[in-house]
Scaffold this motif. Structure first.
Motif, mmCIF file in Angstrom:
data_model
loop_
_atom_site.group_PDB
_atom_site.id
_atom_site.type_symbol
_atom_site.label_atom_id
_atom_site.label_comp_id
_atom_site.label_asym_id
_atom_site.label_seq_id
_atom_site.Cartn_x
_atom_site.Cartn_y
_atom_site.Cartn_z
ATOM 1 N N UNK A 191 71.136 60.184 32.588
ATOM 2 C CA UNK A 191 70.216 60.259 31.451
ATOM 3 C C UNK A 191 70.079 61.625 30.814
ATOM 4 N N UNK A 192 70.532 62.668 31.501
ATOM 5 C CA UNK A 192 70.194 64.033 31.101
ATOM 6 C C UNK A 192 70.641 64.467 29.719
ATOM 7 N N UNK A 193 71.690 63.841 29.204
ATOM 8 C CA UNK A 193 72.166 64.242 27.873
ATOM 9 C C UNK A 193 71.590 63.363 26.756
ATOM 10 N N UNK A 194 70.779 62.380 27.132
ATOM 11 C CA UNK A 194 70.133 61.500 26.161
ATOM 12 C C UNK A 194 68.639 61.824 26.086
ATOM 13 N N UNK A 195 68.068 62.125 27.250
ATOM 14 C CA UNK A 195 66.614 62.313 27.349
ATOM 15 C C UNK A 195 66.045 63.416 26.460
ATOM 16 N N UNK A 196 66.788 64.515 26.187
ATOM 17 C CA UNK A 196 66.197 65.535 25.310
ATOM 18 C C UNK A 196 65.841 64.994 23.928
ATOM 19 N N UNK A 197 66.388 63.851 23.555
ATOM 20 C CA UNK A 197 66.132 63.288 22.224
ATOM 21 C C UNK A 197 65.156 62.113 22.277
ATOM 22 N N UNK A 198 64.439 62.021 23.374
ATOM 23 C CA UNK A 198 63.426 60.983 23.542
ATOM 24 C C UNK A 198 62.096 61.675 23.831
ATOM 25 N N UNK A 199 61.020 60.897 23.948
ATOM 26 C CA UNK A 199 59.771 61.571 24.344
ATOM 27 C C UNK A 199 59.401 61.308 25.805
ATOM 28 N N UNK A 200 60.378 60.996 26.613
ATOM 29 C CA UNK A 200 60.098 60.840 28.049
ATOM 30 C C UNK A 200 59.775 62.189 28.692
ATOM 31 N N UNK A 201 58.915 62.153 29.707
ATOM 32 C CA UNK A 201 58.600 63.347 30.497
ATOM 33 C C UNK A 201 59.561 63.361 31.692
ATOM 34 N N UNK A 274 78.869 70.042 21.057
ATOM 35 C CA UNK A 274 77.966 68.914 20.794
ATOM 36 C C UNK A 274 76.469 69.206 20.877
ATOM 37 N N UNK A 275 76.086 70.280 21.531
ATOM 38 C CA UNK A 275 74.650 70.550 21.666
ATOM 39 C C UNK A 275 74.139 71.307 20.456
ATOM 40 N N UNK A 276 73.078 70.887 19.778
ATOM 41 C CA UNK A 276 72.355 69.651 20.065
ATOM 42 C C UNK A 276 72.744 68.474 19.149
ATOM 43 N N UNK A 277 73.286 68.787 17.949
ATOM 44 C CA UNK A 277 73.391 67.702 16.963
ATOM 45 C C UNK A 277 74.328 66.572 17.387
ATOM 46 N N UNK A 278 75.486 66.956 17.962
ATOM 47 C CA UNK A 278 76.444 65.917 18.370
ATOM 48 C C UNK A 278 75.853 65.015 19.441
ATOM 49 N N UNK A 279 75.129 65.616 20.373
ATOM 50 C CA UNK A 279 74.503 64.791 21.420
ATOM 51 C C UNK A 279 73.379 63.928 20.843
ATOM 52 N N UNK A 280 72.644 64.496 19.883
ATOM 53 C CA UNK A 280 71.556 63.718 19.274
ATOM 54 C C UNK A 280 72.147 62.491 18.560
ATOM 55 N N UNK A 281 73.214 62.743 17.784
ATOM 56 C CA UNK A 281 73.823 61.618 17.064
ATOM 57 C C UNK A 281 74.347 60.567 18.047
ATOM 58 N N UNK A 282 74.986 61.026 19.123
ATOM 59 C CA UNK A 282 75.519 60.079 20.116
ATOM 60 C C UNK A 282 74.380 59.276 20.742
ATOM 61 N N UNK A 283 73.278 59.964 21.048
ATOM 62 C CA UNK A 283 72.141 59.284 21.681
ATOM 63 C C UNK A 283 71.531 58.257 20.730
ATOM 64 N N UNK A 284 71.430 58.621 19.455
ATOM 65 C CA UNK A 284 70.818 57.694 18.493
ATOM 66 C C UNK A 284 71.729 56.481 18.269
ATOM 67 N N UNK A 285 73.021 56.745 18.154
ATOM 68 C CA UNK A 285 73.970 55.636 17.956
ATOM 69 C C UNK A 285 73.919 54.688 19.162
ATOM 70 N N UNK A 286 73.884 55.279 20.355
ATOM 71 C CA UNK A 286 73.868 54.463 21.575
ATOM 72 C C UNK A 286 72.585 53.637 21.655
#
Ligand code: PLP
Length: 364
Positions: A191-201, A274-286
């Motif tokens: 989860x570590x590369x997706x979680x920065x773009x969520x509001x999980x603690x 990829x950090x941060x925009x590429x990872x953000x886009x990947x997380x949102x697409x996923x």
């Protein structure tokens, strides 16, 4: 006799792996550093410098208080990082032999914890106490509180569970650990590369997290082998160090000796790209893909476990599952038999449409 050149699998129909196609820059960097060994930093200085950058990158993602000098290293994967987290906590709890006041040191983990903790417990001679989940597949802090005692060296929390992609209530689990003087480890391997773009603690900033697993070779789009272990305090890594008499560096905290420089270089190149925009886009697409797939499966009448992170589980009959495997789809099942689809970066909407077309064909 001349053999045909072996080819790896294509990712077209891979729906259950937690690894993915590496970013092209990461692939190139891995190849350049193929013949380097960060396990011997005094000889392989360039890759040793890169490893410090890799740790800084991972520490930035996981909101470490001092990313520039965070303790950590690039492991062979989540398994090694988890084993080392248990080893460090054990050594710090009781002075290194796995015994505490004559009783076995224990580790308390939810049943959703990855099987690497079973290996850790076996190898390290600690008792693994697994505790039941709440009714949404997350660790239940009350159950964890009932299982801990003075001999608990570590409480494990999962941030992105392997079967259902769930995030445990990490601040609550940290409080439970703190009450008995145990440490808290967060397994954010997937989860570590997706979680920065969520509001999980989930991060060092969100709770009293002592150690954390975060793997570039999963959502980080780095080549295998590249896992990550991070610690809030240097002492966590110091507790792992052994003397290395014939190396120019005098001690080593890693579990493996010779290690892959390719993994380290690939991880840095992937994060640089990829950090941060590429990872953000990947997380949102996923996330969009997972929500869409969950809706499509529910519309077909299957019981779906709603995705929290981009992982969909659905109760599909055994015969349908087998027919999908026969059609070439690399899908897997949860422990209780649900079909599991992990929406990694290589899993496109068109691949999911083709998957559903096959599902509609085979379930008739
Ligand atoms: C949450 C979690 N932790 C740890 C691991 C183990 O990682 P590895 O297979 O890289 O050793 C996995 C693997 O899928 C995982 O999902």
């Amino acid at each position: 006799m001349q053999q045909p050149e072996p080819e790896p699998q294509s990712f077209d129909r891979v729906l259950s792996s937690m690894c993915t196609e590496p970013h092209p820059a990461a692939r190139a960097a891995a190849e350049r550093f193929l013949a380097t060994n960060p396990g011997d930093p005094a000889t392989y200085e360039a890759v040793a410098d890169l490893e410090r950058r890799a740790v800084e990158g991972l520490a930035t993602l996981s909101a470490h208080p001092t990313p520039g000098d965070a303790a950590g290293y690039v492991t062979s994967g989540g398994t090694e990082a988890n084993v080392q987290a248990v080893r460090s906590a054990r050594n710090r709890h009781d002075g290194s032999d796995g015994r505490h006041g004559g009783k076995a040191v224990n580790v308390v983990a939810p049943t959703s914890a990855h099987f690497s903790f079973t290996k850790a417990a076996e190898v390290l001679g600690v008792e693994l106490r697994t505790v039941p989940l709440d009714d949404d597949y997350r660790a239940d802090p009350d159950a964890v509180a009932a299982a801990v005692d003075d001999d608990t060296a570590l409480v494990v929390a999962v941030a992105g569970s392997t079967e259902y992609g769930r995030v445990d209530p990490i601040p609550e689990l940290a409080a439970v650990a703190g009450e008995v003087g145990a440490r808290l480890h967060v397994d954010a391997a997937w989860g570590g590369f997706v979680l920065p773009f969520t509001d999980h603690a989930w991060s060092f900033a969100d709770a009293a997290v002592d150690t954390l697993t975060i793997d570039p070779h999963k959502y980080g789009q780095a080549p295998v082998p590249a896992g990550g272990l991070l610690a809030r305090e240097d002492a966590a890594l110091d507790a792992l160090a052994v003397d290395t008499p014939y190396l120019e560096t005098r001690s080593q905290a890693t579990l493996t000796g010779t290690r892959s420089g390719a993994g380290v270089a690939g991880a840095v190149a992937a994060m640089d790209a990829l950090w941060p925009d590429g990872y953000r886009e990947a997380a949102e697409r996923a996330a969009d893909n997972a929500d869409w797939l969950a809706g499509e499966l529910a519309a077909r009448g299957y019981d779906v476990v709603e995705p929290e992170l981009p992982l969909v589980a659905a109760a599909v009959p055994e015969s349908t599952f087998a027919a999908l495997r026969d059609a070439g789809w690399k899908v897997s099942r949860t422990g209780t038999g649900e079909l599991r689809v992990v929406c990694m970066p290589h899993v496109t909407r068109s691949a999911l449409r083709a998957f559903l077309d096959d599902l509609d064909r085979v379930r008739r």
